[in-house]
Write a protein that holds these residues in place. Structure first.
Motif, mmCIF file in Angstrom:
data_model
loop_
_atom_site.group_PDB
_atom_site.id
_atom_site.type_symbol
_atom_site.label_atom_id
_atom_site.label_comp_id
_atom_site.label_asym_id
_atom_site.label_seq_id
_atom_site.Cartn_x
_atom_site.Cartn_y
_atom_site.Cartn_z
ATOM 1 N N SER B 78 0.835 -1.201 0.000
ATOM 2 C CA SER B 78 0.000 0.000 0.000
ATOM 3 C C SER B 78 0.870 1.251 0.000
ATOM 4 O O SER B 78 0.622 2.205 -0.743
ATOM 5 C CB SER B 78 -0.917 -0.038 1.229
ATOM 6 O OG SER B 78 -1.329 1.250 1.584
ATOM 7 N N GLN B 79 1.906 1.237 0.824
ATOM 8 C CA GLN B 79 2.792 2.405 0.886
ATOM 9 C C GLN B 79 3.520 2.631 -0.432
ATOM 10 O O GLN B 79 3.817 3.762 -0.795
ATOM 11 C CB GLN B 79 3.794 2.240 2.039
ATOM 12 C CG GLN B 79 3.181 2.559 3.392
ATOM 13 C CD GLN B 79 3.847 1.826 4.552
ATOM 14 O OE1 GLN B 79 4.904 1.207 4.367
ATOM 15 N NE2 GLN B 79 3.234 1.871 5.717
ATOM 16 N N GLU B 99 -13.306 9.504 9.656
ATOM 17 C CA GLU B 99 -12.199 8.684 10.159
ATOM 18 C C GLU B 99 -11.774 7.625 9.146
ATOM 19 O O GLU B 99 -10.585 7.348 8.978
ATOM 20 C CB GLU B 99 -12.595 8.005 11.478
ATOM 21 C CG GLU B 99 -12.553 8.941 12.680
ATOM 22 C CD GLU B 99 -13.090 8.293 13.952
ATOM 23 O OE1 GLU B 99 -12.742 8.764 15.035
ATOM 24 O OE2 GLU B 99 -13.869 7.319 13.854
ATOM 25 N N VAL B 102 -9.459 9.558 6.902
ATOM 26 C CA VAL B 102 -8.182 10.075 7.407
ATOM 27 C C VAL B 102 -7.214 8.958 7.803
ATOM 28 O O VAL B 102 -6.002 9.135 7.698
ATOM 29 C CB VAL B 102 -8.346 11.078 8.581
ATOM 30 C CG1 VAL B 102 -9.068 12.316 8.146
ATOM 31 C CG2 VAL B 102 -8.998 10.435 9.777
ATOM 32 N N VAL B 103 -7.727 7.804 8.240
ATOM 33 C CA VAL B 103 -6.777 6.741 8.597
ATOM 34 C C VAL B 103 -5.996 6.260 7.374
ATOM 35 O O VAL B 103 -4.921 5.697 7.508
ATOM 36 C CB VAL B 103 -7.437 5.514 9.270
ATOM 37 C CG1 VAL B 103 -8.026 5.875 10.615
ATOM 38 C CG2 VAL B 103 -8.461 4.859 8.375
ATOM 39 N N ALA B 104 -6.557 6.490 6.186
ATOM 40 C CA ALA B 104 -5.896 5.997 4.984
ATOM 41 C C ALA B 104 -5.081 7.083 4.295
ATOM 42 O O ALA B 104 -4.496 6.859 3.240
ATOM 43 C CB ALA B 104 -6.945 5.445 4.007
ATOM 44 N N GLN B 105 -5.034 8.272 4.899
ATOM 45 C CA GLN B 105 -4.381 9.400 4.231
ATOM 46 C C GLN B 105 -2.866 9.236 4.201
ATOM 47 O O GLN B 105 -2.242 8.856 5.189
ATOM 48 C CB GLN B 105 -4.725 10.697 4.962
ATOM 49 C CG GLN B 105 -4.167 11.930 4.268
ATOM 50 C CD GLN B 105 -4.951 13.177 4.638
ATOM 51 O OE1 GLN B 105 -5.478 13.286 5.740
ATOM 52 N NE2 GLN B 105 -5.053 14.109 3.707
ATOM 53 N N ARG B 106 -2.307 9.533 3.028
ATOM 54 C CA ARG B 106 -0.853 9.501 2.921
ATOM 55 C C ARG B 106 -0.474 10.485 1.830
ATOM 56 O O ARG B 106 -0.912 10.369 0.693
ATOM 57 C CB ARG B 106 -0.383 8.089 2.559
ATOM 58 C CG ARG B 106 1.112 7.904 2.710
ATOM 59 C CD ARG B 106 1.501 6.441 2.585
ATOM 60 N NE ARG B 106 0.795 5.814 1.478
ATOM 61 C CZ ARG B 106 -0.065 4.830 1.607
ATOM 62 N NH1 ARG B 106 -0.319 4.326 2.761
ATOM 63 N NH2 ARG B 106 -0.673 4.331 0.546
ATOM 64 N N ARG B 149 -11.623 6.153 0.330
ATOM 65 C CA ARG B 149 -10.579 5.681 1.240
ATOM 66 C C ARG B 149 -9.344 5.220 0.460
ATOM 67 O O ARG B 149 -8.210 5.544 0.826
ATOM 68 C CB ARG B 149 -11.142 4.528 2.082
ATOM 69 C CG ARG B 149 -10.136 3.894 3.018
ATOM 70 C CD ARG B 149 -10.747 2.757 3.805
ATOM 71 N NE ARG B 149 -11.138 1.642 2.949
ATOM 72 C CZ ARG B 149 -11.722 0.528 3.377
ATOM 73 N NH1 ARG B 149 -12.003 0.384 4.648
ATOM 74 N NH2 ARG B 149 -12.042 -0.436 2.531
#
Ligand SMILES: Nc1ncnc2c1ncn2[C@@H]1O[C@H](COP(=O)(O)OP(=O)(O)OP(=O)(O)O)[C@@H](O)[C@H]1O
Ligand SMILES: [Mg+2]
Lengths: 288, 240
Positions: B78-79, B99, B102-106, B149
């Motif tokens: 994923s990264q 949420e 935002v938890v998946a934000q990069r 997401r």
């Protein structure tokens, strides 16, 4: 009247102590589905740490001691989780045996290191004088414990429910695999949760020290209390652990004052009823 | 020559002892949409799960812009730039809509990175649900959220596994428009679909799987000229 007020204050302070003991257990159980039976031993480590540190350095502040013990126990917990528990994922029986075994190891090590005598932990000098509540004198330190419990509950609530880090942890609880697929390092976060739960137990052990003293078997006395609170309040619910702590504080204090010979019955009976009639606990979600 | 956005070569995947993918190979060009088609149980989801790292291929290569990723953990993959919209959506039900995003934000190196506001612009329905628990959303809204997401990670390759499954026709049309819009913005996409029309309408190339083997890999125009192939591997009813 005096009886009710003094015992009421006693209930509150016991409730505060119970929350410091059980919130870490509840956190780990709720987020990691792991019944960490080493929790009582982590608490005891904190108390022994305080006994040694505060008797060695006369003017050592109890808050600094609690912080130090919290960090030290968190580190022990983190190593334990990383090296041992991660290998036992999806093996609840193995986890129970290993965490129980670890608590025996810690308590024997403490016995070896600190001996069999009970070691008192000094009450902070500035909190030694009693406070007047409704005209009755009451030990200040015990009231401060209630404040500690409220502060801990508030901080934990914000961390888990109101921060991005907390949301990432909850995402890992909801769907571990999918959380990893959006880039969340779930297993590192769970190690962090374990460290946090263990650290709170260690710090709680320090703060409970002036009331309980450090003695062999403190771990075994504390673990069942944590279990009772968490089962009553609802497994994994922070609010449940909070309310449960104070309910048990009240039941235990008044129970032992009124019917001293029935102390254990009074303590365990509510738990049996809850397990039989409301297995999810007072605030637990159904099915978790 | 620039490397392909995503390249699979001879991928073999097993569930325990059952051999599901038998040497799957295909390539996705940067900025293109590849339709991954096949009947129920053909191995499409298995293929997607292998790319994202849920399953480790026992043999074969998977490259993301030339970099081998097979066998890595899902968080690493994923990264490195793969986003997943999984079959069944799998939004985090006990998190709020915001949420979930935002938890998946990069941030990453994206030129115009996705953020919550941009996702809400694309799916205004989600912004109305901002602080609602995602588990209470309708199926269509959950699908929008799952897409949002995945985009929050600014993926270089987006994997969409049956995004129209179980949705009302109106919502299916919206999903179709969304995919076209993403393609226009240059997003590279692997699209798994049972809705053949939706898929072939937007895709440049197509792969057809049958019991874990590629029976076609080529341009959509070529596939459309080959009705027999479509009937044989994608037609739901076929009299033998
Ligand atoms: N967890 C599993 N364990 C064992 N076999 C599985 C598992 N998941 C899928 N399979 C098998 O693998 C094969 C491919 O399944 P897969 O889910 O990849 O198909 P699919 O093409 O995505 O189908 P669908 O269109 O229904 O989503 C099927 O035969 C299925 O039974
Ligand atoms: Mg599938």
């Amino acid at each position: 009247m005096q009886f009710w007020i003094i015992q009421g204050l006693n209930s509150l302070s016991l409730g505060g102590l119970l929350f410091l003991l059980s919130s870490g257990f509840s956190l780990i159980f709720g987020l990691m589905r792991l019944a960490n039976l080493t929790h009582g031993a982590f608490f005891m480590l904190g108390t022994y740490f305080a006994a040694t540190a505060m008797r060695t350095y006369d003017d050592l502040n109890i808050w600094v001691t609690a912080l130090g013990a919290g960090i030290a126990v968190a580190a022990v917990g983190g190593l334990f989780e990383r090296l041992v528990l991660t290998r036992l994922k999806a093996n609840p029986l193995g986890q129970v045996l290993v965490t129980l075994g670890m608590s025996f190891i810690i308590s024997d090590a403490c016995l070896m290191f600190w001996g069999g005598d009970s070691i008192p932990v000094p009450t902070p000098p500035n909190l030694q004088s009693p406070t007047r509540v409704f005209g009755f004198v009451f030990p200040t330190y015990r009231l401060v414990l209630v404040g500690c419990a409220i502060a801990t509950a508030t901080l934990l609530y914000f961390l888990i429910e109101r921060t991005r880090l907390g949301a990432m942890i909850r995402a890992g609880v909801d769907d571990r695999q999918m959380a990893r697929a959006v880039g969340i390092p779930v297993s590192n976060l769970f190690t962090l949760v374990f460290c946090l739960g263990a650290g709170i137990a260690g710090a709680g052990g320090v703060l409970g020290g002036p009331i309980l003293s450090a003695y062999p078997g403190l771990d075994a006395d504390m673990l069942p209390l944590a279990l009772i609170v968490v089962i009553l309040g609802g497994i994994g619910s922070l609010l449940g652990a909070f309310i449960g702590s104070f309910i048990i504080g009240i039941i235990y204090t008044f129970g032992t004052a009124l019917f001293p010979e029935l102390a254990y019955i009074i303590l365990f009976l509510p738990m049996i009823f809850v397990i039989a009639f409301r297995p999810q606990g007072l605030f637990g979600r159904v099915g978790t | 020559m620039a490397p392909e956005a995503l390249h699979l070569a001879n991928v073999h995947t097993f569930y325990a002892d059952s051999h599901i993918l038998h040497g799957v190979s295909f390539s996705l060009r940067q900025g293109a949409v590849l339709a991954l088609l096949g009947r129920n149980g053909a191995g499409k989801t298995t293929c997607i799960s292998t790319i994202i790292g849920f399953l480790k291929p026992r043999d074969g290569e998977i490259r993301l812009f030339g970099e081998p990723i097979e066998g890595m953990s899902p968080e690493r993959i994923s990264q490195l730039g793969i986003g997943l919209v999984p079959q069944g959506r799998r939004i985090f039900p006990s998190l709020t809509v915001r949420e979930n995003l935002v938890v998946a934000q990069r941030g990453g190196a994206a030129v115009n990175p996705w953020n919550v506001d941009r996702i809400y612009d694309m799916f205004p329905r989600l912004s109305e649900r901002n602080i609602q628990f995602a588990g209470t959303l309708s199926g269509g809204e959950q699908q929008m959220l799952a897409i949002g997401r995945a985009l929050m990670g600014n993926p270089r390759v987006l994997l969409l596994d049956e995004p129209s499954e179980g949705l009302a026709p109106l919502i299916v049309a919206e999903v179709g428009r969304t995919i076209k819009r993403l393609k226009k913005e240059g997003q590279s996409i692997v699209l798994v679909e049972q809705n053949r029309q939706l898929a072939l309408d937007v895709a440049d190339s197509a792969v057809i799987l049958n019991t874990g083997r590629c029976v076609f890999a080529g341009e959509v125009s070529e596939l459309l000229r080959n009705e027999d192939l479509i009937m044989q591997h994608l037609g739901v009813f076929r009299a033998h």
